[in-house]
Design a protein around this motif. Structure first.
Motif, PDB file in Angstrom:
ATOM      1  N   GLN A   1       0.827  -1.192   0.000  1.00 46.70           N
ATOM      2  CA  GLN A   1       0.000   0.000   0.000  1.00 46.70           C
ATOM      3  C   GLN A   1       0.867   1.250   0.000  1.00 46.70           C
ATOM      4  O   GLN A   1       1.985   1.247   0.481  1.00 46.70           O
ATOM      5  CB  GLN A   1      -0.903   0.026   1.231  1.00 46.70           C
ATOM      6  CG  GLN A   1      -2.042  -0.981   1.205  1.00 46.70           C
ATOM      7  CD  GLN A   1      -2.985  -0.791   2.367  1.00 46.70           C
ATOM      8  OE1 GLN A   1      -2.619  -0.215   3.372  1.00 46.70           O
ATOM      9  NE2 GLN A   1      -4.201  -1.292   2.212  1.00 46.70           N
ATOM     10  N   GLN A   3       1.817   4.940   1.292  1.00 43.14           N
ATOM     11  CA  GLN A   3       1.724   5.706   2.532  1.00 43.14           C
ATOM     12  C   GLN A   3       1.425   7.159   2.184  1.00 43.14           C
ATOM     13  O   GLN A   3       2.063   7.723   1.287  1.00 43.14           O
ATOM     14  CB  GLN A   3       3.031   5.611   3.310  1.00 43.14           C
ATOM     15  CG  GLN A   3       3.478   4.188   3.602  1.00 43.14           C
ATOM     16  CD  GLN A   3       2.470   3.419   4.439  1.00 43.14           C
ATOM     17  OE1 GLN A   3       1.962   3.943   5.431  1.00 43.14           O
ATOM     18  NE2 GLN A   3       2.167   2.193   4.046  1.00 43.14           N
ATOM     19  N   VAL A   5       0.605  11.258   3.471  1.00 36.57           N
ATOM     20  CA  VAL A   5       0.760  12.279   4.502  1.00 36.57           C
ATOM     21  C   VAL A   5       0.187  13.598   3.992  1.00 36.57           C
ATOM     22  O   VAL A   5       0.691  14.157   3.009  1.00 36.57           O
ATOM     23  CB  VAL A   5       2.235  12.471   4.900  1.00 36.57           C
ATOM     24  CG1 VAL A   5       2.357  13.562   5.948  1.00 36.57           C
ATOM     25  CG2 VAL A   5       2.822  11.161   5.410  1.00 36.57           C
ATOM     26  N   ALA A  24       2.777  11.075  -1.214  1.00 34.79           N
ATOM     27  CA  ALA A  24       2.693   9.620  -1.193  1.00 34.79           C
ATOM     28  C   ALA A  24       4.082   9.010  -1.309  1.00 34.79           C
ATOM     29  O   ALA A  24       4.941   9.516  -2.029  1.00 34.79           O
ATOM     30  CB  ALA A  24       1.825   9.136  -2.348  1.00 34.79           C
ATOM     31  N   SER A  25       4.269   7.926  -0.583  1.00 32.81           N
ATOM     32  CA  SER A  25       5.538   7.208  -0.668  1.00 32.81           C
ATOM     33  C   SER A  25       5.409   6.092  -1.688  1.00 32.81           C
ATOM     34  O   SER A  25       4.311   5.701  -2.078  1.00 32.81           O
ATOM     35  CB  SER A  25       5.901   6.629   0.694  1.00 32.81           C
ATOM     36  OG  SER A  25       4.943   5.649   1.073  1.00 32.81           O
ATOM     37  N   SER A 113      -6.146   2.911   0.988  1.00 35.39           N
ATOM     38  CA  SER A 113      -5.060   3.579   1.696  1.00 35.39           C
ATOM     39  C   SER A 113      -5.537   4.961   2.145  1.00 35.39           C
ATOM     40  O   SER A 113      -6.168   5.674   1.363  1.00 35.39           O
ATOM     41  CB  SER A 113      -3.843   3.751   0.780  1.00 35.39           C
ATOM     42  OG  SER A 113      -3.349   2.498   0.366  1.00 35.39           O
ATOM     43  N   GLY A 115      -4.539   8.599   4.614  1.00 39.65           N
ATOM     44  CA  GLY A 115      -3.635   9.396   5.413  1.00 39.65           C
ATOM     45  C   GLY A 115      -4.185   9.593   6.806  1.00 39.65           C
ATOM     46  O   GLY A 115      -5.265   9.093   7.144  1.00 39.65           O
ATOM     47  N   GLN A 116      -3.460  10.353   7.610  1.00 39.93           N
ATOM     48  CA  GLN A 116      -3.857  10.556   9.005  1.00 39.93           C
ATOM     49  C   GLN A 116      -4.858  11.691   9.153  1.00 39.93           C
ATOM     50  O   GLN A 116      -5.484  11.833  10.208  1.00 39.93           O
ATOM     51  CB  GLN A 116      -2.624  10.836   9.875  1.00 39.93           C
ATOM     52  CG  GLN A 116      -2.136  12.289   9.873  1.00 39.93           C
ATOM     53  CD  GLN A 116      -1.468  12.720   8.581  1.00 39.93           C
ATOM     54  OE1 GLN A 116      -1.189  11.902   7.706  1.00 39.93           O
ATOM     55  NE2 GLN A 116      -1.203  14.009   8.451  1.00 39.93           N
TER      56      GLN A 116
END
Length: 124
Positions: A1, A3, A5, A24-25, A113, A115-116
């Motif tokens: 997935q 990641q 932020v 995105a990572s 997916s 984010g926070q």
């Protein structure tokens, strides 16, 4: 997935603007349909906008259409949400989200997916 932020939230007066960013990572960002959702206190998370893998197609919730613009830069692994003419009812935690399958035309929260989240507060 992937990641995710988010950044760019804050406090703004009604009628003002904010630009949210989501970094995105990973090397597979271009494989993801990306979107934004929001959740206000006591309410369910709701779809805001989505953008196709290439960026050529976008969809918006009726409540934000004409005021918000979603965009992406696949070279920078970043998706944006430009929010103009903000209203107090736009206040919420805004989440960046991504999904590999599905459709950009489905205006739901079926993203795999997340984010926070970043807080957006619009004062009257």
């Amino acid at each position: 997935q992937v990641q995710l932020v988010e950044s760019g939230g804050g406090l703004v007066q009604a009628g003002g603007s904010l630009r949210l960013s989501c970094a995105a990572s990973g090397r597979t960002f271009g494989n993801y349909i990306m979107g934004w959702a929001r959740q206000a206190p006591g309410k369910e998370r709701e779809f805001v906008a989505a953008i196709s893998r290439s960026g050529g197609t976008t969809t918006y919730a009726d409540s934000v259409k004409g005021r918000f613009t979603i965009s992406r830069d696949n070279a920078k692994n970043t998706v944006y949400l430009q929010m103009n003419s903000l209203k107090p009812e736009d206040s919420a935690v805004y989440y960046c989200a991504g999904k590999v399958g599905g459709s950009v035309y489905y205006m739901g929260t079926d993203f795999g997916s997340w984010g926070q989240g970043t807080q957006v507060t619009v004062s009257s």
